[in-house]
Design a protein around this motif. Structure first.
Motif, PDB file in Angstrom:
ATOM      1  N   VAL A  55       0.838  -1.198   0.000  1.00 61.02           N
ATOM      2  CA  VAL A  55       0.000   0.000   0.000  1.00 61.02           C
ATOM      3  C   VAL A  55       0.876   1.252   0.000  1.00 61.02           C
ATOM      4  N   ALA A  56       1.957   1.229   0.764  1.00 64.89           N
ATOM      5  CA  ALA A  56       2.862   2.381   0.802  1.00 64.89           C
ATOM      6  C   ALA A  56       3.504   2.619  -0.560  1.00 64.89           C
ATOM      7  N   VAL A  57       3.897   1.559  -1.264  1.00 69.70           N
ATOM      8  CA  VAL A  57       4.503   1.708  -2.590  1.00 69.70           C
ATOM      9  C   VAL A  57       3.481   2.269  -3.581  1.00 69.70           C
ATOM     10  N   VAL A  58       2.264   1.733  -3.568  1.00 69.38           N
ATOM     11  CA  VAL A  58       1.220   2.225  -4.477  1.00 69.38           C
ATOM     12  C   VAL A  58       0.919   3.690  -4.188  1.00 69.38           C
ATOM     13  N   LEU A  59       0.803   4.041  -2.917  1.00 75.50           N
ATOM     14  CA  LEU A  59       0.545   5.429  -2.548  1.00 75.50           C
ATOM     15  C   LEU A  59       1.692   6.336  -2.983  1.00 75.50           C
ATOM     16  N   GLY A  60       2.925   5.872  -2.825  1.00 77.85           N
ATOM     17  CA  GLY A  60       4.088   6.648  -3.277  1.00 77.85           C
ATOM     18  C   GLY A  60       4.085   6.857  -4.784  1.00 77.85           C
ATOM     19  N   LEU A  61       3.736   5.814  -5.544  1.00 77.54           N
ATOM     20  CA  LEU A  61       3.668   5.937  -7.008  1.00 77.54           C
ATOM     21  C   LEU A  61       2.569   6.899  -7.436  1.00 77.54           C
ATOM     22  N   LEU A  62       1.424   6.843  -6.761  1.00 76.64           N
ATOM     23  CA  LEU A  62       0.350   7.785  -7.079  1.00 76.64           C
ATOM     24  C   LEU A  62       0.782   9.222  -6.795  1.00 76.64           C
TER      25      LEU A  62
END
Length: 180
Positions: A55-62
């Motif tokens: 979730v942290a990686v996806v949020l960072g990419l967004l």
């Protein structure tokens, strides 16, 4: 919309930070600053850590995508003419600057944005005219067609220059009229 979302995110983060600070200093009744955050001292199951990391990686990419979207993508185009006397280079932004200044002086006009695209042999002009809600859009368009654009055609020696004008009215984001 960006400003509203940023404002709301800022409010949420500010409230969360304020609540964490108040809990740390013992300002919440029933909460102790020395109490553990979660019961027990065991680590959560490994899958929980993997989900949190994903979730942290996806949020960072967004967030990275949003930051990239904030960078303007309209590169400055330079036209080149060559002749017996030498060559001439001119940025399209420089070419439309007098036109945008002229149109900005028309009654009822707040701001003008212009983009000159295509080759210098067949240029296309896109204008975004931000006008007051009570402005006479027909008169503004008439003056653009009869005064501004003909002068630009003459200055660029491009009789085939086509122009598209988009009007955006002040005070209403939904009120936009597109005229070609």
């Amino acid at each position: 919309m960006n400003r509203v979302l940023l404002f709301l995110c800022g409010l949420v983060l500010l409230a969360a930070g304020g609540a964490a600070g108040a809990a740390h200093f013992g300002r919440f009744p029933g909460l102790s600053a020395q109490a553990p955050l979660v019961p027990g001292t065991q680590l959560p199951p490994p899958w929980v850590l993997v989900v949190v990391a994903a979730v942290a990686v996806v949020l960072g990419l967004l967030c990275a995508r949003w930051l990239v979207a904030q960078v303007p993508r309209t590169p400055a185009t330079t036209w080149r003419w060559s002749g017996d006397d030498g060559s001439t280079r001119m940025s399209t932004g420089v070419a439309v600057a007098p036109l945008t200044e002229e149109i900005s002086g028309y009654p009822g006009v707040r701001k003008v944005e212009a983009a000159l695209t295509g080759p210098h042999t067949a240029p296309r002009l896109a204008l975004v005219v931000r006008a007051h809600a009570d402005a006479d859009l027909r008169e503004i368009r008439r003056r653009i067609d009869s005064e501004g654009v003909p002068r630009l055609r003459e200055a660029l020696e491009s009789p085939g220059l086509t122009a598209t004008v988009e009007f955006r009215l002040a005070g209403s984001s939904a009120a936009a009229a597109r005229v070609s």
